[in-house]
Structures are given as structure tokens and as C-alpha cells.
Design an enzyme around this catalytic site. Structure first.
Site, PDB file in Angstrom:
ATOM      1  N   LYS A 205       0.836  -1.198   0.000  1.00 29.40           N
ATOM      2  CA  LYS A 205       0.000   0.000   0.000  1.00 29.40           C
ATOM      3  C   LYS A 205       0.875   1.253   0.000  1.00 29.40           C
ATOM      4  O   LYS A 205       0.679   2.159  -0.777  1.00 29.40           O
ATOM      5  CB  LYS A 205      -0.918  -0.027   1.233  1.00 29.40           C
ATOM      6  CG  LYS A 205      -1.833   1.171   1.327  1.00 29.40           C
ATOM      7  CD  LYS A 205      -2.779   1.034   2.503  1.00 29.40           C
ATOM      8  CE  LYS A 205      -3.556   2.327   2.689  1.00 29.40           C
ATOM      9  NZ  LYS A 205      -4.455   2.296   3.835  1.00 29.40           N
ATOM     10  N   GLU A 211      10.547  -4.854   4.338  1.00 24.30           N
ATOM     11  CA  GLU A 211      10.632  -6.256   3.920  1.00 24.30           C
ATOM     12  C   GLU A 211      10.257  -6.410   2.447  1.00 24.30           C
ATOM     13  O   GLU A 211      10.938  -7.095   1.672  1.00 24.30           O
ATOM     14  CB  GLU A 211       9.668  -7.115   4.759  1.00 24.30           C
ATOM     15  CG  GLU A 211      10.010  -7.207   6.232  1.00 24.30           C
ATOM     16  CD  GLU A 211       9.270  -6.167   7.069  1.00 24.30           C
ATOM     17  OE1 GLU A 211       9.053  -5.032   6.578  1.00 24.30           O
ATOM     18  OE2 GLU A 211       8.908  -6.499   8.211  1.00 24.30           O
ATOM     19  N   GLY A 266      -4.921  -1.766   4.992  1.00 25.03           N
ATOM     20  CA  GLY A 266      -4.108  -2.897   4.528  1.00 25.03           C
ATOM     21  C   GLY A 266      -4.768  -4.235   4.796  1.00 25.03           C
ATOM     22  O   GLY A 266      -4.868  -5.093   3.904  1.00 25.03           O
ATOM     23  N   ARG A 267      -5.272  -4.438   6.018  1.00 22.54           N
ATOM     24  CA  ARG A 267      -5.830  -5.746   6.362  1.00 22.54           C
ATOM     25  C   ARG A 267      -7.231  -5.955   5.790  1.00 22.54           C
ATOM     26  O   ARG A 267      -7.816  -7.022   5.963  1.00 22.54           O
ATOM     27  CB  ARG A 267      -5.825  -5.922   7.882  1.00 22.54           C
ATOM     28  CG  ARG A 267      -6.439  -4.778   8.672  1.00 22.54           C
ATOM     29  CD  ARG A 267      -6.074  -4.836  10.143  1.00 22.54           C
ATOM     30  NE  ARG A 267      -6.505  -3.656  10.890  1.00 22.54           N
ATOM     31  CZ  ARG A 267      -5.818  -2.532  10.985  1.00 22.54           C
ATOM     32  NH1 ARG A 267      -4.659  -2.398  10.363  1.00 22.54           N
ATOM     33  NH2 ARG A 267      -6.269  -1.513  11.692  1.00 22.54           N
ATOM     34  N   GLU A 352      -4.817  -6.462  14.750  1.00 24.02           N
ATOM     35  CA  GLU A 352      -4.257  -5.170  14.335  1.00 24.02           C
ATOM     36  C   GLU A 352      -5.336  -4.090  14.412  1.00 24.02           C
ATOM     37  O   GLU A 352      -5.045  -2.918  14.616  1.00 24.02           O
ATOM     38  CB  GLU A 352      -3.666  -5.251  12.918  1.00 24.02           C
ATOM     39  CG  GLU A 352      -2.689  -4.122  12.624  1.00 24.02           C
ATOM     40  CD  GLU A 352      -1.868  -4.311  11.358  1.00 24.02           C
ATOM     41  OE1 GLU A 352      -0.639  -4.266  11.421  1.00 24.02           O
ATOM     42  OE2 GLU A 352      -2.477  -4.490  10.283  1.00 24.02           O
ATOM     43  N   HIS A 383      -5.152 -33.081  18.139  1.00 28.62           N
ATOM     44  CA  HIS A 383      -4.032 -33.903  18.602  1.00 28.62           C
ATOM     45  C   HIS A 383      -2.910 -33.017  19.123  1.00 28.62           C
ATOM     46  O   HIS A 383      -1.761 -33.460  19.235  1.00 28.62           O
ATOM     47  CB  HIS A 383      -3.552 -34.800  17.458  1.00 28.62           C
ATOM     48  CG  HIS A 383      -4.653 -35.681  16.962  1.00 28.62           C
ATOM     49  ND1 HIS A 383      -4.927 -36.906  17.538  1.00 28.62           N
ATOM     50  CD2 HIS A 383      -5.599 -35.481  16.007  1.00 28.62           C
ATOM     51  CE1 HIS A 383      -5.979 -37.443  16.917  1.00 28.62           C
ATOM     52  NE2 HIS A 383      -6.409 -36.589  15.990  1.00 28.62           N
ATOM     53  N   LYS A 511       9.471  -0.891  14.169  1.00 28.87           N
ATOM     54  CA  LYS A 511      10.008  -0.621  12.828  1.00 28.87           C
ATOM     55  C   LYS A 511      11.084   0.454  12.905  1.00 28.87           C
ATOM     56  O   LYS A 511      12.149   0.331  12.296  1.00 28.87           O
ATOM     57  CB  LYS A 511       8.907  -0.092  11.899  1.00 28.87           C
ATOM     58  CG  LYS A 511       7.968  -1.107  11.343  1.00 28.87           C
ATOM     59  CD  LYS A 511       7.085  -0.415  10.290  1.00 28.87           C
ATOM     60  CE  LYS A 511       5.831  -1.188  10.006  1.00 28.87           C
ATOM     61  NZ  LYS A 511       4.885  -0.460   9.166  1.00 28.87           N
TER      62      LYS A 511
HETATM   63  O1  F6P Z   1       3.292  -3.139   9.728  1.00 27.27           O
HETATM   64  C1  F6P Z   1       1.919  -3.235   9.611  1.00 27.27           C
HETATM   65  C2  F6P Z   1       1.438  -2.857   8.250  1.00 27.27           C
HETATM   66  O2  F6P Z   1       1.419  -1.500   8.118  1.00 27.27           O
HETATM   67  C3  F6P Z   1       0.075  -3.462   7.983  1.00 27.27           C
HETATM   68  O3  F6P Z   1      -0.959  -2.718   8.481  1.00 27.27           O
HETATM   69  C4  F6P Z   1       0.091  -3.578   6.501  1.00 27.27           C
HETATM   70  O4  F6P Z   1      -0.902  -4.447   6.050  1.00 27.27           O
HETATM   71  C5  F6P Z   1       1.488  -4.084   6.280  1.00 27.27           C
HETATM   72  O5  F6P Z   1       2.263  -3.400   7.232  1.00 27.27           O
HETATM   73  C6  F6P Z   1       2.056  -3.882   4.903  1.00 27.27           C
HETATM   74  O6  F6P Z   1       2.051  -2.539   4.535  1.00 27.27           O
HETATM   75  P1  F6P Z   1       2.219  -2.118   3.041  1.00 27.27           P
HETATM   76  O7  F6P Z   1       1.103  -2.693   2.261  1.00 27.27           O
HETATM   77  O8  F6P Z   1       2.208  -0.613   3.036  1.00 27.27           O
HETATM   78  O9  F6P Z   1       3.536  -2.652   2.536  1.00 27.27           O
END
Ligand code: F6P
Length: 552
Positions: A205, A211, A266-267, A352, A383, A511
Site C-alpha cells: 500500500k 521487507e 491494509g488488512r 491489528e 491432537h 520498525k
Molecule cells: O506493519 C503493519 C502494516 O502496516 C500493515 O498494516 C500492513 O498491512 C502491512 O504493514 C504492509 O504494509 P504495506 O502494504 O504498506 O507494505
């Protein structure tokens, strides 16, 4: 105490609690032969039996009064009207517009978003169809065989979960998901692939997530090591983002960018172009069926009376357990191997969204909010951790989910699965009394002190509540409804707890510290002093990073 905990509706529930706390579910069923009928409900493709919860009609009346006191109907309307319900980021949360199929406008902050939504859906359709029928060719003229979706959190969990859930319908390209910055994730995935037939989706987003960008750059290096010419990147890299500038700085052709908007959290974004890998894996028709299923739940949530409203009932029952029974966790137990990643996705949606300790106005809460959401597919969990559910000390309400028919029938497997699915909640409800356990042991021939010693271990308290969700089959439409159900359940709880479900400031501190700490791992001095533990660990790592044998 806060105005919520002092409020009449909260106080009424607090007074009501002791009468329920001392009653066994066995007795509630014995007292009311109509309990199953009374406490079950159909919404779109979903059937909910909530009769195995520790509630009575009076409990529900009081919970509904709490919802009215919080003006839940008003909050639902504000949400659907595209008002800036995300008060700290001044944004709407209008993911329902992404799955609104009709001609009606839906406005975020007063502006109809539907033309843009339809434009991106059309782009997704053109692109996914071209890739799926082999018309989208790579730099050597070959069609794509593999798609690698790179994203994390909301830009990964939703599409990865849905793609896995619908894998019986995956009939074209193979879709892989890479999220972890651990190089093993990308490395292992690429090992099996050929650059000239691999398409990368970079999904972020913000397009600033460490990452995702590192994985994207490493993927690009891997691709260029063979393709050599950066001009070839255009045929092999597409992006899904709200940040067009950062996408083009990365080198992705703006033509190959699928846009979404700041009113999509995002979620809650799998319904947007973040769902592109779903469309690539199973086709745009099935992706649209997924949207339609979620839309059916949107209509149910918006228009059903509170007392017949599935997300509302599930949300309120959850509140009952968290705030009055003191539940700290909630288990999700899908009896469908396709839903193997469902818990991770809903965990992010709920935790979240509602893992907050201050109200919308920033006042600290004096009541519990989101419980830990955990679980996994049955029968595997039986199990492993079900022992704790049956005889452990924590109080863990659970949701059991299952399809009536399997999408991948195999012999008698599904009936065996269903027998377990139906038996576990029954066991949690009934338990086994001392008298019952004693009678069973006597039948095995055990007597005297041997029997007495074993007896307490063979008793089950029961009275452990659960809700049961069933659907005909885990098809795209049903899956869409199921996900939307849990999204709205999360929203309902946020309204009662008076928290903003749509920001996530809690992820920022770690972060920022990681960004500051990174240069120290290359031997640079700290930018700020650390506590002795962190400083010691950094030393432990750097000494060994510099001398691979591990000698310091
Ligand atoms: O670190 C949390 C977050 O901001 C989430 O809310 C989001 O879904 C995810 O990181 C990834 O963010 P982006 O889509 O901006 O890479």
C-alpha cells in the site's frame, strides 16, 4: 472508572453475569428444548448455531442494549457512508465499496469512488486474462508459468489465504507468496523458477515497507542476472500500491501499476487489486464471486436488525466473554484444510484492528479489548492443543467452522472430518461428570484406589462455549462472506470498546528501532543508547557476524 464501565447497559450486564457464571450449558439446554432453533441464524451462505454459548434471552437483550447504547446502528451507517471513521489518519474505511457490484455510488469523504473501483477491476480483468491464456509474454516471448506475489501483512495474508483456500480451482499459472525478509523465503521460492517465465507482483500500500522492498529488489536482481536488460523489467514486474511515485522510482511501468486508495486499510485490502494473485490463480469470475459473497454479508450487516445480525451477535457474544467472563483468547477452528491460513488472516484483521489500549479520543481504557486470536485447522488441533480446551485452566471460547460437502471429496474422509467437527463442541459443552467417569471406569474393571487415582484425570468440566458456522461448500462466494463476517464482527467490537479499528500505530515503534539499529550490525556506533540486554545482544551478534566461527 470510564463512562463505558459505569454506563447502565454495562452495569446491567455486570449484574447479570453471576447468574450465568453459575449455570452449566447442560442445564441451559435442558431448560429450553428450542434453544437450537432460538439461537441459530442464516446469513447469505452462512449458517450460525450460537446456542452452545453461555447466554440466555436475557443476556442477549442486555448485550443488544449495550450495542444500542454505543449507537452501533449509527456507527454502521457512518462506516458505509464513507465517513472518516479512522480518526487518527483522517480516512474512511470503505472496503465495502470494493465489493459493491451494483450501479449505486459509494462515497468516501463525499466523493463517489465507484468509477475508480470499476476501472481497476477492468484493468485486473484484462491483465489476469492475458496472463492466464498465455497472451502476456515475457522478454523471450514465452508465456508466464509462475507468479510471485511479494508483500507482507495485509498485502500478503488475505490473498495468500484465499488462493490457498481456492486451490482446487487454480487452473492456470502457479502462484507463490513471499513475505518474510528472511532471505530463505524468497530464495527457496526462486530456486524452482525460471526468470523468463516468472511474473512478480510487488504489493505494498505504502511502497515503503522494508521487507517488501528488499524482497522486490532481490527479485529484480535475480531476474536481471539472467535477463540483463532493465527494459525487460516491464514484462515481468507489476505493482499494486497507492504510491505511484515510489512505484515508478522502483522502475515499474505506471501502465503496470494497479492502484488502490487510502480509504482501503491494509488488512481489508484483499478485495482490491491486492487480490490480483487470486484473479491470476482462479480467474476473474471467481474473484468476482468472492466479492459478491462479501457484498451479501455487507447487505446483511447493514440492513438486518441487530438481533438477527450475524456479525453483531458474534461480536457481542465475544464482548460478553472478554469483558465479563475475562476471556483472554478466542480460538478459530476451521475444519477445512483449505482454510489452513484463515486464522492468520483473521488474526491480523482482529488484532491489528482492535489491539488498542486507548479510546478514539485517546483516553486509556479500563476494560479489556481484543483477545488473542489463535487456532488452526481441525482435526490437527485435536491432537495438539485441544487438551487445553477440554481440561485446561484458561477460559477459551471457540468458533468451529466447516463445509457440509467437500470440494475435494475422497472416500469417507469428509464424513470422518464432520463427525469430529460435531463431536468436539459437544464434548466441550457436555464435559464428563465424576459420576459418569466413575461408571465408565467401573465398566473397564477398574476398582478401589486405582480407580480413585485415575478418576480426576478422566473428568471434564464441560460448560465451555462455542459457536458453530456451517456452509454448503467452501466456494469463492462463501469464502467472501466468511471473511466479511469476521471483518464486521471486528468492527462491532471496536464500536462497543470505542476504539479506532482502522489505524495501527503500535507497529511503528519496533520498525523505527530496527531502522536505527541496522547500521550497528555493520559495525557503526549506536544512534541512541540501548538497554543493557539489547546492547549485549547486539554485541553477541556483531562479534559473531564478523567472525563466522563464532569465536569472540
Ligand atoms: O506493519 C503493519 C502494516 O502496516 C500493515 O498494516 C500492513 O498491512 C502491512 O504493514 C504492509 O504494509 P504495506 O502494504 O504498506 O507494505
Amino acid at each position: 472508572m470510564s463512562t463505558l464501565t459505569l454506563s447502565p447497559a454495562w452495569q446491567a450486564l455486570a449484574h447479570h453475569y453471576p447468574t450465568l457464571a453459575s449455570r452449566h450449558l447442560r442445564d441451559l439446554f435442558a431448560d429450553d428444548p428450542d434453544r437450537f432453533k432460538r439461537f441459530s441464524l442464516q446469513a447469505g451462505p452462512l449458517f450460525l448455531d450460537y446456542s452452545k454459548n453461555r447466554i440466555t434471552e436475557e443476556t442477549l437483550t442486555l448485550l443488544l442494549a449495550l450495542a444500542r447504547q454505543a449507537d452501533l446502528p449509527g456507527a454502521i451507517e457512518h462506516l458505509f457512508a464513507g465517513e472518516k471513521v479512522n480518526v487518527t489518519e483522517h480516512r474512511a474505511a470503505l472496503h465495502m465499496a470494493l465489493r459493491n457490484p451494483g450501479p449505486d455510488p459509494m462515497a468516501a469523504d463525499g466523493r463517489d469512488v465507484m468509477p475508480e473501483v470499476r476501472r481497476v477491476l477492468a484493468h485486473m480483468r484484462r491483465f489476469s486474462e492475458a496472463v492466464r491464456r498465455g497472451a502476456w509474454q515475457g522478454y523471450t516471448g514465452l508465456p508466464m508459468t509462475d507468479v510471485v506475489h511479494i508483500g507482507i501483512g495485509g498485502s500478503d495474508l488475505g490473498p495468500a489465504m484465499v488462493t490457498r483456500a481456492l486451490d482446487a480451482d487454480c487452473d492456470s499459472v502457479r502462484v507463490h507468496f513471499v513475505s518474510n525478509v528472511d532471505g530463505a523465503d524468497l530464495g527457496r521460492t526462486l530456486q524452482r523458477l525460471r526468470p523468463e517465465q516468472t511474473l512478480f507482483i510487488i504489493a505494498s500500500k505504502t511502497f515503503t515497507t522494508q521487507e517488501t522492498l528488499l524482497n522486490a529488489h532481490s527479485a529484480r536482481d535475480w531476474f536481471l542476472a539472467q535477463a540483463r536488460d532493465t527494459a525487460h523489467v516491464a514484462r515481468h514486474f507489476v505493482a499494486v500500491s497507492t504510491n505511484a511515485d515510489a512505484v515508478s522510482r522502483f522502475g515499474i511501468d505506471p501502465e503496470n501499476m494497479f492502484e488502490f486508495w487510502d480509504w482501503v486499510g491494509g488488512r481489508y485490502s484483499l478485495w482490491s487489486a491486492i487480490g490480483l494473485p487470486i484473479a491470476l490463480a482462479v480467474g476473474m469470475e471467481r474473484f468476482e464471486a468472492l466479492l459478491a459473497g462479501a457484498h451479501a454479508l455487507d447487505l446483511h450487516f447493514r440492513h438486518s436488525p441487530l438481533e438477527r445480525n450475524m456479525p453483531v451477535l458474534l461480536g457481542l457474544i465475544g464482548i460478553w466473554y472478554v469483558n465479563f467472563f475475562g476471556a483472554q483468547t478466542h480460538a478459530l477452528l476451521p475444519y477445512d484444510q483449505g482454510l489452513v491460513h484463515f486464522v492468520s488472516h483473521i488474526q491480523q484483521v482482529a488484532m491489528e484492528s482492535n489491539g488498542k489500549g486507548v479510546t478514539r479520543r485517546g483516553e486509556p481504557v479500563d476494560y479489556a479489548t481484543c483477545p488473542v486470536i489463535w487456532g488452526g485447522p481441525g482435526t490437527n488441533g485435536q491432537h495438539a492443543y485441544f487438551q487445553l480446551l477440554h481440561q485446561g485452566t484458561p477460559f477459551v471460547p471457540a468458533d468451529f467452522l466447516a463445509p457440509i460437502t467437500s470440494r475435494m471429496p475422497l472416500g469417507d474422509h469428509h464424513r470422518v472430518l464432520l463427525s469430529n467437527f460435531l463431536a468436539q463442541p459437544e464434548a466441550l459443552l457436555q464435559g464428563k461428570t465424576t459420576a459418569e467417569a466413575r461408571a465408565e471406569l467401573l465398566q473397564t474393571g477398574l476398582q478401589g484406589s486405582a480407580l480413585e487415582q485415575l478418576l480426576p484425570h478422566k473428568c471434564f468440566p464441560g460448560n465451555r462455549p462455542s459457536s458453530t458456522l456451517m456452509f454448503q461448500q467452501l466456494d469463492p462466494h462463501t469464502l467472501g462472506a466468511l471473511i466479511a463476517l469476521y471483518e464486521h464482527r471486528t468492527f462491532v467490537q471496536s464500536v462497543i470498546w470505542d476504539i479506532n479499528a482502522f489505524d495501527q500505530w503500535g507497529v511503528e515503534l519496533g520498525k523505527a528501532l530496527a531502522r536505527n539499529l541496522l547500521p550497528e550490525l555493520s559495525g557503526q556506533p549506536p544512534q541512541h543508547p540501548h538497554d543493557a540486554s539489547t546492547a549485549g545482544l547486539i554485541r553477541h551478534v556483531t562479534e559473531r557476524l564478523q567472525s563466522p566461527e563464532g569465536s569472540s
